[in-house]
Enzyme design. Structure first.
Site, PDB file in Angstrom:
ATOM      1  N   GLU A  54      -6.541  -9.832   3.267  1.00  9.02           N
ATOM      2  CA  GLU A  54      -5.669  -8.779   2.752  1.00  9.02           C
ATOM      3  C   GLU A  54      -6.387  -7.437   2.635  1.00  9.02           C
ATOM      4  O   GLU A  54      -5.749  -6.396   2.495  1.00  9.02           O
ATOM      5  CB  GLU A  54      -5.110  -9.180   1.381  1.00  9.02           C
ATOM      6  CG  GLU A  54      -4.161 -10.371   1.416  1.00  9.02           C
ATOM      7  CD  GLU A  54      -2.788 -10.024   1.986  1.00  9.02           C
ATOM      8  OE1 GLU A  54      -2.515  -8.826   2.196  1.00  9.02           O
ATOM      9  OE2 GLU A  54      -2.007 -10.962   2.219  1.00  9.02           O
ATOM     10  N   GLU A  90       7.526  -3.557   6.813  1.00  6.51           N
ATOM     11  CA  GLU A  90       6.101  -3.820   6.969  1.00  6.51           C
ATOM     12  C   GLU A  90       5.889  -4.687   8.198  1.00  6.51           C
ATOM     13  O   GLU A  90       6.631  -5.644   8.427  1.00  6.51           O
ATOM     14  CB  GLU A  90       5.513  -4.576   5.773  1.00  6.51           C
ATOM     15  CG  GLU A  90       5.447  -3.834   4.473  1.00  6.51           C
ATOM     16  CD  GLU A  90       4.818  -4.683   3.367  1.00  6.51           C
ATOM     17  OE1 GLU A  90       4.962  -4.289   2.205  1.00  6.51           O
ATOM     18  OE2 GLU A  90       4.196  -5.725   3.672  1.00  6.51           O
ATOM     19  N   GLU A 131      -8.038  -2.082   2.036  1.00  7.57           N
ATOM     20  CA  GLU A 131      -8.025  -2.103   0.570  1.00  7.57           C
ATOM     21  C   GLU A 131      -9.042  -3.115   0.070  1.00  7.57           C
ATOM     22  O   GLU A 131      -8.812  -4.324   0.105  1.00  7.57           O
ATOM     23  CB  GLU A 131      -6.624  -2.465   0.068  1.00  7.57           C
ATOM     24  CG  GLU A 131      -5.559  -1.475   0.527  1.00  7.57           C
ATOM     25  CD  GLU A 131      -4.159  -1.905   0.118  1.00  7.57           C
ATOM     26  OE1 GLU A 131      -3.740  -1.547  -0.996  1.00  7.57           O
ATOM     27  OE2 GLU A 131      -3.499  -2.600   0.911  1.00  7.57           O
ATOM     28  N   LYS A 143      -8.331  -6.146  -2.724  1.00  7.72           N
ATOM     29  CA  LYS A 143      -7.293  -7.160  -2.585  1.00  7.72           C
ATOM     30  C   LYS A 143      -7.897  -8.524  -2.278  1.00  7.72           C
ATOM     31  O   LYS A 143      -9.003  -8.642  -1.764  1.00  7.72           O
ATOM     32  CB  LYS A 143      -6.296  -6.754  -1.484  1.00  7.72           C
ATOM     33  CG  LYS A 143      -5.485  -5.520  -1.832  1.00  7.72           C
ATOM     34  CD  LYS A 143      -4.432  -5.215  -0.795  1.00  7.72           C
ATOM     35  CE  LYS A 143      -3.236  -6.134  -0.923  1.00  7.72           C
ATOM     36  NZ  LYS A 143      -2.125  -5.741  -0.030  1.00  7.72           N
TER      37      LYS A 143
END
Length: 295
Positions: A255, A198, A247, A250
């Site tokens: 995030e 990542e 997202e 989150k």
């Protein structure tokens, strides 16, 4: 991924790791159900048994003891299917495992994670499987903006920022990765490779999390991984972008904003992978986007 990112709830993930660690037949059943049932129509490259599980993180410490036996059992299940050279089984760590990172040649693991990580990297070396590492220059920069410059974190510094003997470091990503390589060597694992599982930069939600910074980071990261690091030059760095989509559920706020696609599947940035622009890439599930110089 068999770990605390898939399935999405930590409770289910803990159960998966625990079950796979307790009985080889549980790992075999998981591999049959989730991998072999789709092979070779779906070409799996890696299985990650645990993502950022740490023995010193209160959120994951309770399952740390199960990661190695689960890892070994899943590896053996893949090997029994004759796929160990095609599907590698590993686990992902974050950079909090590094106790000393400066200079990169003095990189070393924290003493309180050695009992956990040493047997894991020993197994990975024997299995000829890379260690996965999640490397975020963003978090290092925002944690110490006084000593770490934004250009150093974004690959935009025009010249080396630090020197480590004869090695000049023009970006933080290389310094972090080479510190990890030094830590592995200090633990006796000189031949173990690292896959950057990542890496990314948020486009909103916190200090230095801007659209321009994120676009700059992803674009420069894609171009940079072709050439290796000062410690291991001339070797492409297998790297995965985090994440495919923003997202919205989150927390904390930043995030939500690591995606290179918007939720409507439109590309957030005009990223160029050499043969394709990212807008040409079909994206159905939120995951990491793979990049390497030879594709």
């Amino acid at each position: 991924m068999l770990g605390n990112n898939l399935p999405s709830t930590p409770e289910v993930s803990r159960t998966l790791i625990f079950k796979a660690s307790q009985n080889p037949s549980n790992a075999q059943s998981w591999v049959q159900r989730n991998v072999l049932s789709y092979w070779p129509s779906v070409r799996f490259r890696y299985i990650a048994v645990g993502n950022e599980v740490s023995p010193v993180n209160p959120g994951t410490a309770s399952i740390a003891q199960y990661v190695l036996p689960a890892l070994v059992n899943v590896f053996n299940a893949i090997r029994s299917a004759g796929l160990q050279d095609q599907i590698r089984v590993s686990t992902a760590i974050d950079m909090t495992f590094i106790g000393n990172s400066y200079p990169p040649s003095a990189g070393a693991f924290r003493g309180d994670v050695r009992k956990y990580i040493d047997p894991i990297i020993g197994h990975l070396t024997q299995a000829k499987t890379p260690l996965f590492a999640n490397i975020y220059t963003y978090f290092s920069y925002v944690g110490n903006p006084r000593d770490i410059s934004l250009p150093y974190a974004l690959f935009t510094s025009p010249s080396p920022v630090i020197w480590d003997g004869s090695r000049g470091y023009q970006n933080l990503f290389d310094a972090m990765l080479d510190a990890l390589y030094s830590a592995l060597e200090g633990a006796g694992q000189y031949s173990l490779d690292v896959v950057v599982s990542e890496s990314g930069w948020p486009s909103d939600g916190a200090f230095a999390a801007t659209f321009d910074n994120a676009r700059t980071y992803y674009s420069n990261l894609i171009n940079h991984v072709k050439g290796g690091t000062p410690k291991r030059p001339g070797r492409a760095i297998e790297t995965y972008l985090f994440a495919m989509f923003d997202e919205n559920q989150k927390q904390p706020e930043l995030e939500k904003h690591f995606g290179v696609f918007f939720p409507d599947k439109q590309a957030k940035y005009p990223l160029n992978f050499g043969t394709k622009m990212i807008s040409d890439i079909s994206a159905e599930n939120n995951t990491t986007a793979f990049l390497k110089s030879d594709i």
